[in-house]
Scaffold this motif. Structure first.
Motif, PDB file in Angstrom:
ATOM      1  N   ARG A 213       1.134  -1.331  -0.468  1.00 50.59           N
ATOM      2  CA  ARG A 213      -0.031   0.151  -0.036  1.00 50.59           C
ATOM      3  C   ARG A 213       1.246   1.419  -0.269  1.00 50.59           C
ATOM      4  O   ARG A 213       1.515   1.268   0.890  1.00 50.59           O
ATOM      5  CB  ARG A 213      -1.145  -0.105   0.864  1.00 50.59           C
ATOM      6  CG  ARG A 213      -2.292   1.524   1.668  1.00 50.59           C
ATOM      7  CD  ARG A 213      -3.257   0.915   2.236  1.00 50.59           C
ATOM      8  NE  ARG A 213      -2.632   1.767   3.931  1.00 50.59           N
ATOM      9  CZ  ARG A 213      -2.243   0.484   5.039  1.00 50.59           C
ATOM     10  NH1 ARG A 213      -2.970  -0.614   4.607  1.00 50.59           N
ATOM     11  NH2 ARG A 213      -1.896   1.312   5.828  1.00 50.59           N
TER      12      ARG A 213
ATOM     13  N   TYR B  11      -5.272  -2.461  -3.179  1.00 46.11           N
ATOM     14  CA  TYR B  11      -5.836  -1.050  -2.001  1.00 46.11           C
ATOM     15  C   TYR B  11      -6.462   0.191  -3.081  1.00 46.11           C
ATOM     16  O   TYR B  11      -5.464   0.602  -3.092  1.00 46.11           O
ATOM     17  CB  TYR B  11      -4.563  -0.221  -1.646  1.00 46.11           C
ATOM     18  CG  TYR B  11      -4.249  -1.320  -0.583  1.00 46.11           C
ATOM     19  CD1 TYR B  11      -4.749  -1.495   0.524  1.00 46.11           C
ATOM     20  CD2 TYR B  11      -3.187  -1.892  -0.699  1.00 46.11           C
ATOM     21  CE1 TYR B  11      -4.405  -2.735   1.449  1.00 46.11           C
ATOM     22  CE2 TYR B  11      -2.139  -2.873  -0.286  1.00 46.11           C
ATOM     23  CZ  TYR B  11      -2.856  -2.939   1.266  1.00 46.11           C
ATOM     24  OH  TYR B  11      -2.589  -4.087   1.769  1.00 46.11           O
TER      25      TYR B  11
ATOM     26  N   THR C 120      -1.991   1.587  -4.468  1.00 48.97           N
ATOM     27  CA  THR C 120      -1.482   0.652  -5.147  1.00 48.97           C
ATOM     28  C   THR C 120       0.164  -0.567  -5.630  1.00 48.97           C
ATOM     29  O   THR C 120      -0.126   0.589  -6.349  1.00 48.97           O
ATOM     30  CB  THR C 120      -2.266  -0.984  -5.429  1.00 48.97           C
ATOM     31  OG1 THR C 120      -3.761  -1.105  -4.974  1.00 48.97           O
ATOM     32  CG2 THR C 120      -1.388  -2.784  -4.707  1.00 48.97           C
TER      33      THR C 120
END
Length: 156
Positions: free
Chosen positions: A19, A134, A28
């Motif tokens: 992350r 993410y 990401t």
């Protein structure tokens, strides 16, 4: 950046997913081991737009936080990350140039192993594909946990 991964030798590349947080958002990255000047390092591949608010590549560590977990599932402290460097196409933020690479090294006492096999096989129609990362899909890009999605590869 959402990343496809296949099971290779019983392992998945989920440990390779990191992350990246900045003042302007979150995204990401995919971390991969490398060797630079005989030092063991890592390259994190991400999209340039994840680093959109960062203008000073020389002091990248001051502008972003990278969340990486060791082999025991414990977050690696940023004090264990050193020798940061960042590269991206400075000319513009077009779709074709939306890529960045972050180089860093970890302290020797960090227990951290990554999947290094890259699958180059073409996916068959209707093959299951997993994406994990993410993504900024919530309002105000609030997402702070890993999401995994499953879908099917489909030929047109």
């Amino acid at each position: 950046m959402m990343r496809n991964y296949n099971v290779t030798g019983g392992q998945m590349i989920e440990r390779n997913i990191v992350r990246i947080e900045s003042l302007d958002g979150m995204g990401t990255g995919l971390i991969y081991p490398c060797c630079h000047e005989n030092r063991k390092g890592y390259i994190i591949f991400t999209n340039r737009h994840v680093l959109e608010g960062v203008s000073d590549m020389q002091n990248i560590k001051e502008h972003i936080q990278i969340v990486i977990y060791d082999d025991f599932g414990k977050e690696i402290s940023d004090t264990k990350m050193k020798n940061w460097d960042c590269y991206w196409n400075k000319s513009n933020l077009e779709y074709q140039n939306d890529i960045a690479a972050i180089y860093l090294e970890l302290e020797e006492d960090v227990v951290f192993h990554l999947e290094t096999v890259v699958e180059l096989n073409e996916l068959d129609n209707r093959t299951s594909v997993f994406m994990e990362g993410y993504p900024g899909v919530m309002s105000n890009d609030d997402i702070n946990r890993r999401i995994q999605l499953e879908g099917l590869s489909k030929s047109l």
